[in-house]
Design a protein around this motif. Structure first.
Motif, PDB file in Angstrom:
ATOM      1  N   GLU A 263      37.812  55.214  40.973  1.00 38.10           N
ATOM      2  CA  GLU A 263      38.972  55.594  40.171  1.00 38.10           C
ATOM      3  C   GLU A 263      40.012  54.489  40.317  1.00 38.10           C
ATOM      4  OE1 GLU A 263      40.475  59.512  40.761  1.00 38.10           O
ATOM      5  OE2 GLU A 263      38.481  60.391  40.822  1.00 38.10           O
ATOM      6  N   ILE A 264      40.954  54.453  39.390  1.00 35.82           N
ATOM      7  CA  ILE A 264      42.005  53.439  39.474  1.00 35.82           C
ATOM      8  C   ILE A 264      42.767  53.612  40.783  1.00 35.82           C
ATOM      9  CG2 ILE A 264      44.216  52.699  38.484  1.00 35.82           C
ATOM     10  CD1 ILE A 264      43.055  53.162  35.745  1.00 35.82           C
ATOM     11  N   ASP A 265      42.959  52.502  41.473  1.00 33.31           N
ATOM     12  CA  ASP A 265      43.719  52.488  42.716  1.00 33.31           C
ATOM     13  C   ASP A 265      45.171  52.172  42.358  1.00 33.31           C
ATOM     14  OD1 ASP A 265      45.004  51.817  45.108  1.00 33.31           O
ATOM     15  OD2 ASP A 265      43.238  50.814  45.936  1.00 33.31           O
ATOM     16  N   TYR A 266      45.958  53.229  42.172  1.00 39.17           N
ATOM     17  CA  TYR A 266      47.339  53.031  41.734  1.00 39.17           C
ATOM     18  C   TYR A 266      48.171  52.290  42.762  1.00 39.17           C
ATOM     19  CZ  TYR A 266      46.621  55.734  37.523  1.00 39.17           C
ATOM     20  OH  TYR A 266      46.180  56.142  36.299  1.00 39.17           O
ATOM     21  N   ASP A 267      47.891  52.464  44.029  1.00 40.44           N
ATOM     22  CA  ASP A 267      48.638  51.718  45.049  1.00 40.44           C
ATOM     23  C   ASP A 267      48.418  50.221  44.882  1.00 40.44           C
ATOM     24  OD1 ASP A 267      49.722  54.003  46.210  1.00 40.44           O
ATOM     25  OD2 ASP A 267      48.098  54.186  47.685  1.00 40.44           O
TER      26      ASP A 267
ATOM     27  N   PHE B  57      38.229  46.500  36.067  1.00 41.81           N
ATOM     28  CA  PHE B  57      37.025  45.857  36.567  1.00 41.81           C
ATOM     29  C   PHE B  57      36.435  46.662  37.727  1.00 41.81           C
ATOM     30  CE2 PHE B  57      34.833  42.889  39.412  1.00 41.81           C
ATOM     31  CZ  PHE B  57      33.902  42.342  38.544  1.00 41.81           C
ATOM     32  N   ASP B  58      37.286  47.096  38.655  1.00 45.31           N
ATOM     33  CA  ASP B  58      36.810  47.865  39.805  1.00 45.31           C
ATOM     34  C   ASP B  58      36.226  49.208  39.366  1.00 45.31           C
ATOM     35  OD1 ASP B  58      36.450  48.174  42.661  1.00 45.31           O
ATOM     36  OD2 ASP B  58      38.082  49.624  42.591  1.00 45.31           O
ATOM     37  N   VAL B  59      36.859  49.849  38.408  1.00 43.10           N
ATOM     38  CA  VAL B  59      36.359  51.130  37.898  1.00 43.10           C
ATOM     39  C   VAL B  59      34.967  50.945  37.299  1.00 43.10           C
ATOM     40  CG1 VAL B  59      36.688  52.867  36.077  1.00 43.10           C
ATOM     41  CG2 VAL B  59      38.617  52.197  37.512  1.00 43.10           C
ATOM     42  N   VAL B  60      34.810  49.917  36.482  1.00 47.36           N
ATOM     43  CA  VAL B  60      33.532  49.689  35.802  1.00 47.36           C
ATOM     44  C   VAL B  60      32.461  49.229  36.788  1.00 47.36           C
ATOM     45  CG1 VAL B  60      32.374  48.245  34.071  1.00 47.36           C
ATOM     46  CG2 VAL B  60      34.616  49.224  33.569  1.00 47.36           C
TER      47      VAL B  60
ATOM     48  N   SER C 136      54.639  38.140  29.396  1.00 46.23           N
ATOM     49  CA  SER C 136      54.923  39.233  30.338  1.00 46.23           C
ATOM     50  C   SER C 136      53.872  40.320  30.211  1.00 46.23           C
ATOM     51  CB  SER C 136      56.314  39.812  30.071  1.00 46.23           C
ATOM     52  OG  SER C 136      57.305  38.850  30.360  1.00 46.23           O
ATOM     53  N   LYS C 137      53.527  40.651  28.989  1.00 47.96           N
ATOM     54  CA  LYS C 137      52.495  41.676  28.764  1.00 47.96           C
ATOM     55  C   LYS C 137      51.135  41.190  29.246  1.00 47.96           C
ATOM     56  CE  LYS C 137      54.925  43.874  24.960  1.00 47.96           C
ATOM     57  NZ  LYS C 137      54.913  44.208  23.525  1.00 47.96           N
ATOM     58  N   LYS C 138      50.862  39.915  29.082  1.00 46.91           N
ATOM     59  CA  LYS C 138      49.590  39.368  29.568  1.00 46.91           C
ATOM     60  C   LYS C 138      49.514  39.435  31.091  1.00 46.91           C
ATOM     61  CE  LYS C 138      48.409  36.197  25.822  1.00 46.91           C
ATOM     62  NZ  LYS C 138      48.194  34.773  25.471  1.00 46.91           N
ATOM     63  N   TYR C 139      50.625  39.140  31.775  1.00 44.81           N
ATOM     64  CA  TYR C 139      50.643  39.260  33.236  1.00 44.81           C
ATOM     65  C   TYR C 139      50.320  40.690  33.659  1.00 44.81           C
ATOM     66  CZ  TYR C 139      52.618  34.660  34.430  1.00 44.81           C
ATOM     67  OH  TYR C 139      52.824  33.316  34.629  1.00 44.81           O
ATOM     68  N   ILE C 140      50.962  41.643  33.020  1.00 46.12           N
ATOM     69  CA  ILE C 140      50.723  43.052  33.361  1.00 46.12           C
ATOM     70  C   ILE C 140      49.274  43.421  33.065  1.00 46.12           C
ATOM     71  CG2 ILE C 140      51.352  45.438  32.802  1.00 46.12           C
ATOM     72  CD1 ILE C 140      54.238  44.288  32.263  1.00 46.12           C
ATOM     73  N   ALA C 141      48.746  42.938  31.947  1.00 46.31           N
ATOM     74  CA  ALA C 141      47.351  43.209  31.598  1.00 46.31           C
ATOM     75  C   ALA C 141      46.404  42.636  32.649  1.00 46.31           C
ATOM     76  CB  ALA C 141      47.028  42.642  30.218  1.00 46.31           C
ATOM     77  N   CYS C 142      46.752  41.519  33.245  1.00 50.98           N
ATOM     78  CA  CYS C 142      45.930  40.949  34.322  1.00 50.98           C
ATOM     79  C   CYS C 142      45.892  41.880  35.529  1.00 50.98           C
ATOM     80  CB  CYS C 142      46.449  39.581  34.729  1.00 50.98           C
ATOM     81  SG  CYS C 142      46.094  38.282  33.541  1.00 50.98           S
ATOM     82  N   ALA C 143      47.056  42.422  35.887  1.00 50.29           N
ATOM     83  CA  ALA C 143      47.095  43.367  37.014  1.00 50.29           C
ATOM     84  C   ALA C 143      46.273  44.609  36.698  1.00 50.29           C
ATOM     85  CB  ALA C 143      48.538  43.748  37.336  1.00 50.29           C
ATOM     86  N   LEU C 144      46.354  45.078  35.473  1.00 51.61           N
ATOM     87  CA  LEU C 144      45.574  46.245  35.059  1.00 51.61           C
ATOM     88  C   LEU C 144      44.086  45.925  35.018  1.00 51.61           C
ATOM     89  CD1 LEU C 144      45.464  49.152  34.055  1.00 51.61           C
ATOM     90  CD2 LEU C 144      45.911  48.282  31.738  1.00 51.61           C
ATOM     91  N   SER C 145      43.738  44.712  34.612  1.00 53.36           N
ATOM     92  CA  SER C 145      42.324  44.346  34.496  1.00 53.36           C
ATOM     93  C   SER C 145      41.605  44.392  35.849  1.00 53.36           C
ATOM     94  CB  SER C 145      42.165  42.975  33.847  1.00 53.36           C
ATOM     95  OG  SER C 145      42.605  41.950  34.704  1.00 53.36           O
ATOM     96  N   VAL C 146      42.340  44.108  36.929  1.00 52.81           N
ATOM     97  CA  VAL C 146      41.753  44.221  38.267  1.00 52.81           C
ATOM     98  C   VAL C 146      41.259  45.647  38.483  1.00 52.81           C
ATOM     99  CG1 VAL C 146      42.271  44.154  40.743  1.00 52.81           C
ATOM    100  CG2 VAL C 146      43.140  42.355  39.236  1.00 52.81           C
ATOM    101  N   GLU C 147      42.062  46.608  38.066  1.00 51.26           N
ATOM    102  CA  GLU C 147      41.692  48.015  38.241  1.00 51.26           C
ATOM    103  C   GLU C 147      40.534  48.410  37.325  1.00 51.26           C
ATOM    104  OE1 GLU C 147      42.783  49.469  40.848  1.00 51.26           O
ATOM    105  OE2 GLU C 147      43.995  47.665  41.106  1.00 51.26           O
TER     106      GLU C 147
END
Length: 88
Positions: free
Chosen positions: A67-71, A59-62, A46-57
């Protein structure tokens, strides 16, 4: 880049997810974690799934200096366990 960098990055992402869950900030992260657990997904996965969603953000920031797209982050959290890139 050493071979340990991806491992360290993954550990940091999971630490961020842990912090978000423990702080209930943003609340949707903890809600998503609980929802995934109710689907029978293990705590770790479950934490890995959430980390995947966060990693998209992240990656885009870097990559794009955005800035992180919270939407988008929240939208991807709501779609889990479908992965953000499954639509591509």
């Amino acid at each position: 880049m050493s071979s340990e960098d991806p491992t360290k990055a993954g550990e940091v992402m999971l630490e961020v997810v842990d912090n978000q869950i423990n702080a209930n900030d943003p609340p949707l992260v903890k809600e998503t974690f609980n929802r995934l657990r109710k689907l029978g997904i293990s705590r770790k996965e479950s934490k890995k799934y959430i980390a995947c969603a966060l990693s998209v953000e992240i990656f885009d920031v870097v990559k794009n200096s955005n800035e992180i797209d919270y939407d988008r982050y929240f939208g991807n959290l709501k779609k889990l366990p479908e992965m953000p890139w499954d639509d591509e």
